[in-house]
Scaffold this motif. Structure first.
Motif, PDB file in Angstrom:
ATOM      1  N   ALA A   5       0.836  -1.209   0.000  1.00  0.00           N
ATOM      2  CA  ALA A   5       0.000   0.000   0.000  1.00  0.00           C
ATOM      3  C   ALA A   5       0.867   1.253   0.000  1.00  0.00           C
ATOM      4  O   ALA A   5       0.549   2.253  -0.664  1.00  0.00           O
ATOM      5  CB  ALA A   5      -0.928  -0.006   1.211  1.00  0.00           C
ATOM      6  N   THR A   6       1.988   1.197   0.742  1.00  0.00           N
ATOM      7  CA  THR A   6       2.887   2.356   0.798  1.00  0.00           C
ATOM      8  C   THR A   6       3.567   2.574  -0.545  1.00  0.00           C
ATOM      9  O   THR A   6       3.660   3.715  -1.028  1.00  0.00           O
ATOM     10  CB  THR A   6       3.943   2.162   1.903  1.00  0.00           C
ATOM     11  OG1 THR A   6       3.286   1.861   3.135  1.00  0.00           O
ATOM     12  CG2 THR A   6       4.783   3.412   2.064  1.00  0.00           C
ATOM     13  N   ALA A   7       4.040   1.486  -1.169  1.00  0.00           N
ATOM     14  CA  ALA A   7       4.674   1.594  -2.493  1.00  0.00           C
ATOM     15  C   ALA A   7       3.682   2.145  -3.517  1.00  0.00           C
ATOM     16  O   ALA A   7       4.028   2.995  -4.351  1.00  0.00           O
ATOM     17  CB  ALA A   7       5.195   0.236  -2.932  1.00  0.00           C
ATOM     18  N   HIS A   8       2.439   1.677  -3.458  1.00  0.00           N
ATOM     19  CA  HIS A   8       1.407   2.167  -4.370  1.00  0.00           C
ATOM     20  C   HIS A   8       1.153   3.648  -4.148  1.00  0.00           C
ATOM     21  O   HIS A   8       1.015   4.422  -5.116  1.00  0.00           O
ATOM     22  CB  HIS A   8       0.114   1.377  -4.161  1.00  0.00           C
ATOM     23  CG  HIS A   8      -1.021   1.842  -5.020  1.00  0.00           C
ATOM     24  ND1 HIS A   8      -1.083   1.608  -6.377  1.00  0.00           N
ATOM     25  CD2 HIS A   8      -2.150   2.567  -4.696  1.00  0.00           C
ATOM     26  CE1 HIS A   8      -2.190   2.156  -6.865  1.00  0.00           C
ATOM     27  NE2 HIS A   8      -2.853   2.739  -5.870  1.00  0.00           N
ATOM     28  N   SER A   9       1.117   4.064  -2.888  1.00  0.00           N
ATOM     29  CA  SER A   9       0.874   5.470  -2.566  1.00  0.00           C
ATOM     30  C   SER A   9       1.993   6.351  -3.118  1.00  0.00           C
ATOM     31  O   SER A   9       1.739   7.423  -3.686  1.00  0.00           O
ATOM     32  CB  SER A   9       0.763   5.649  -1.050  1.00  0.00           C
ATOM     33  OG  SER A   9       0.579   7.004  -0.705  1.00  0.00           O
ATOM     34  N   LEU A  10       3.245   5.911  -2.969  1.00  0.00           N
ATOM     35  CA  LEU A  10       4.380   6.684  -3.481  1.00  0.00           C
ATOM     36  C   LEU A  10       4.308   6.825  -4.999  1.00  0.00           C
ATOM     37  O   LEU A  10       4.592   7.902  -5.547  1.00  0.00           O
ATOM     38  CB  LEU A  10       5.698   6.028  -3.070  1.00  0.00           C
ATOM     39  CG  LEU A  10       6.052   6.123  -1.583  1.00  0.00           C
ATOM     40  CD1 LEU A  10       7.233   5.223  -1.246  1.00  0.00           C
ATOM     41  CD2 LEU A  10       6.361   7.571  -1.193  1.00  0.00           C
TER      42      LEU A  10
END
Length: 595
Positions: free
Chosen positions: A466-471
């Motif tokens: 989710a964090t990688a997608h957000s970035l």
């Protein structure tokens, strides 16, 4: 396993080449009774700012005779890296030919602060009287010009009973906020009573003279030297480095003119270029254009020589905004207990969160004129609900580094319950929205804005994907995300941040582990911030936004900072060299100054 790009760039930090120039106003006359006016010169010394380093003398300006407001032509070249403190001590002396030079004053300038200042200029009041001004600008190009010229049948401006004492100056044409002006970069020695002078060979840096562009217009001006400092113009001509080379090859004289009339000629005896890179051809590859704006815009399009870099953008007034996000999850430990990460020492010593804030925000704040920083928290419960992005402190924005630290401390008085999980996505999306809004508003005003999100956390994120997608979702924003891991947790899973960008997406994230640099603030800030210049430049260039013209300011528009104690620096000055014999290492390494 994918090899991390960051490990390579750590070995190759972004080094920005700068030029430092100096001038002073209303210095104290220390020549002594009946000895006329002081003849000031300045010595610039790079102060030691890291463990094991030593002060380094950058050089000495020329002596300006009989002047208490000297404009020194000599410039000093400096290599600067964002995140590595760089301070220059300037000592001003009155030249005494037969005896010891007399001190006139001294001051220290922080190169990062100069870059972040409007017009890249700062001024400091000197303890003995007067004001010292320091300016930095981008150094462009490489190589040297060996130049020898002579004058023929110069028109005498001295009067009937004596001859002029000619010297010449070289000035480069620079873009000053949309209008072109001449900037003096070299001055020869004067030759007494001679209307056919042959000046000695000059060796001039091409970065200083023409920014590496051999076709850039330069102005050659000849003056009659006056002991009063009020030199009389004898004539001038406009040419270029290539023009000087051609004149040397063909032996054709260049005509001096004054008030539209011929007043003698200049013969180029020698004009040899060595070690030059072809900046002119590289300029042809630059396709940046000014950003479309609604409202005020630059008075003329501006295209920097060579490839635009961080210095070009901040010189044009690009503001770097900082958003600070702090981890208040339960894994930080009970903040009331000594030894936990959020423990606030009653004796004023800083915990690791405070140290990281002081060091990192302290450097980035130099590029933000209003000094207002949003501070948010994540991972705490309020009213039984876990919040992943909440305001810290009573105000939406905190003023200065001290305000950020105060907002952080205020959270512990707000009734929070430290909880979990560790979620970055909301603060990332909030910072991205703020960055887009700030840049949009800046564009409407004919300005530019970029944002750095600093996330301080004690553990790995709960949802890596989710964090990688957000970035990746916010990689189009004018935003860099710097994450600092504090404490002894296993941060190996955070390595994904170094490889999270997808093809066609900007790499905007950087992770640094605090404990690896816990005793060295310079190492921490260097690793944390070394990618910011390329990320900022990458955002603007990928959106076709060129730097704005460099901001120019007159001396009377610059706020004069108060005087400081004289520098603890001893110099042995001879005709051959200048040696530091003591001091110059007052910078406190590590985090000792913040404990």
């Amino acid at each position: 396993m994918v090899q991390s790009h960051k490990q390579q760039t750590l070995e190759e930090p972004v080094i920005m080449k700068l030029e430092l120039s100096l001038h002073a106003s209303k210095l104290k006359n220390v020549a002594g009774a009946f000895k006329g006016t002081s003849d000031p010169f300045a010595v610039a010394t790079l102060i030691a700012t890291s463990q094991g380093s030593k002060p380094k003398v950058l050089g000495k300006t020329e002596v300006v005779k009989n002047s208490l407001s000297p404009h020194w032509v000599k410039v000093f070249e400096i290599d600067y890296e964002l995140g590595t403190p760089s301070k220059v001590a300037v000592n001003i002396f009155d030249e005494v030919r037969k005896g010891e030079n007399k001190g006139i004053g001294s001051a220290v300038f922080d190169i990062g602060e100069l870059l972040g200042a409007r017009g890249n200029t700062k001024a400091r009041k000197l303890k003995k009287g007067g004001t010292l001004f320091a300016t930095v600008r981008k150094s462009q190009g490489s190589g040297m010009l060996r130049l020898q010229v002579k004058g023929t049948k110069l028109k005498n401006v001295e009067g009937m009973f004596s001859k002029s004492d000619p010297f010449f100056e070289l000035s480069r044409k620079v873009d000053a906020a949309g209008s072109l002006t001449w900037d003096n970069v070299y001055r020869s020695k004067d030759i007494h009573n001679n209307l056919n002078p042959e000046w000695e060979t000059a060796i001039i840096s091409l970065s200083t003279l023409c920014g590496g562009n051999l076709d850039l217009p330069i102005l050659l001006s000849v003056f009659d030297h006056e002991s009063s400092g009020k030199h009389k113009p004898m004539g001038q001509l406009e040419t270029s480095v290539n023009g000087l080379k051609q004149a040397a090859e063909t032996r054709n004289s260049l005509q001096l003119q004054r008030k539209g009339k011929d007043v003698g000629a200049i013969t180029v005896v020698k004009a040899e270029v060595s070690g030059a890179e072809d900046v002119t051809s590289r300029m042809a590859t630059v396709t940046l254009s000014s950003a479309p704006t609604v409202g005020p815009a630059p008075s003329a399009p501006f295209t920097p020589m060579g490839q635009a870099n961080f210095v070009d953008y901040v010189s044009g007034g690009c503001e770097i905004n900082v958003v600070v996000a702090i981890d208040f999850t339960g894994s930080n430990g009970d903040p009331r207990k000594p030894g936990t990460l959020h423990y606030l020492h009653p004796d004023g010593r800083k915990n690791d969160y405070e140290k990281a804030i002081s060091a990192i925000v302290g450097i980035l704040s130099k590029y933000d004129s209003d000094q207002k920083f949003p501070v948010v928290g994540f991972g705490a419960k309020y009213g039984g609900v876990v919040r992943h992005c909440f305001q810290c402190g009573p105000h939406e924005e905190s003023h200065g580094v001290a305000g950020v630290l105060d907002a952080y401390k205020q959270v512990f008085k707000s009734g929070l319950v430290m909880s979990g999980p560790t979620v970055f996505t909301e603060v990332i999306e909030t910072a991205a929205a703020r960055a887009m809004s700030s840049q949009s508003e800046a564009q409407r005003k004919g300005q530019q804005s970029y944002t750095v999100l600093l996330i301080l956390t004690d553990g790995a994120v709960s949802d890596v994907q989710a964090t990688a997608h957000s970035l990746n979702q916010v990689s189009h924003a004018p935003l860099s995300v710097v994450i600092v891991g504090l404490g002894d947790a296993d941060f190996s899973s955070m390595q994904f941040l170094d490889d999270s960008s997808k093809p066609g997406k900007r790499d905007i994230a950087q992770f640094v582990q605090f404990n690896r640099h816990a005793s060295n603030s310079v190492a921490l800030t260097s690793e944390t911030l070394h990618e910011i210049p390329e990320q900022l430049t990458g955002y603007f260039s990928s959106n076709g936004i060129s730097p704005l013209p460099p901001i120019q300011r007159n001396d009377d528009e610059i706020m004069i900072e108060p005087e400081e104690d004289e520098i603890d620096l001893s110099l042995d000055i001879t005709d051959e060299e200048i040696v530091v014999t003591g001091g110059g290492d007052g910078f406190v390494d590590g985090f000792a100054s913040t404990q």
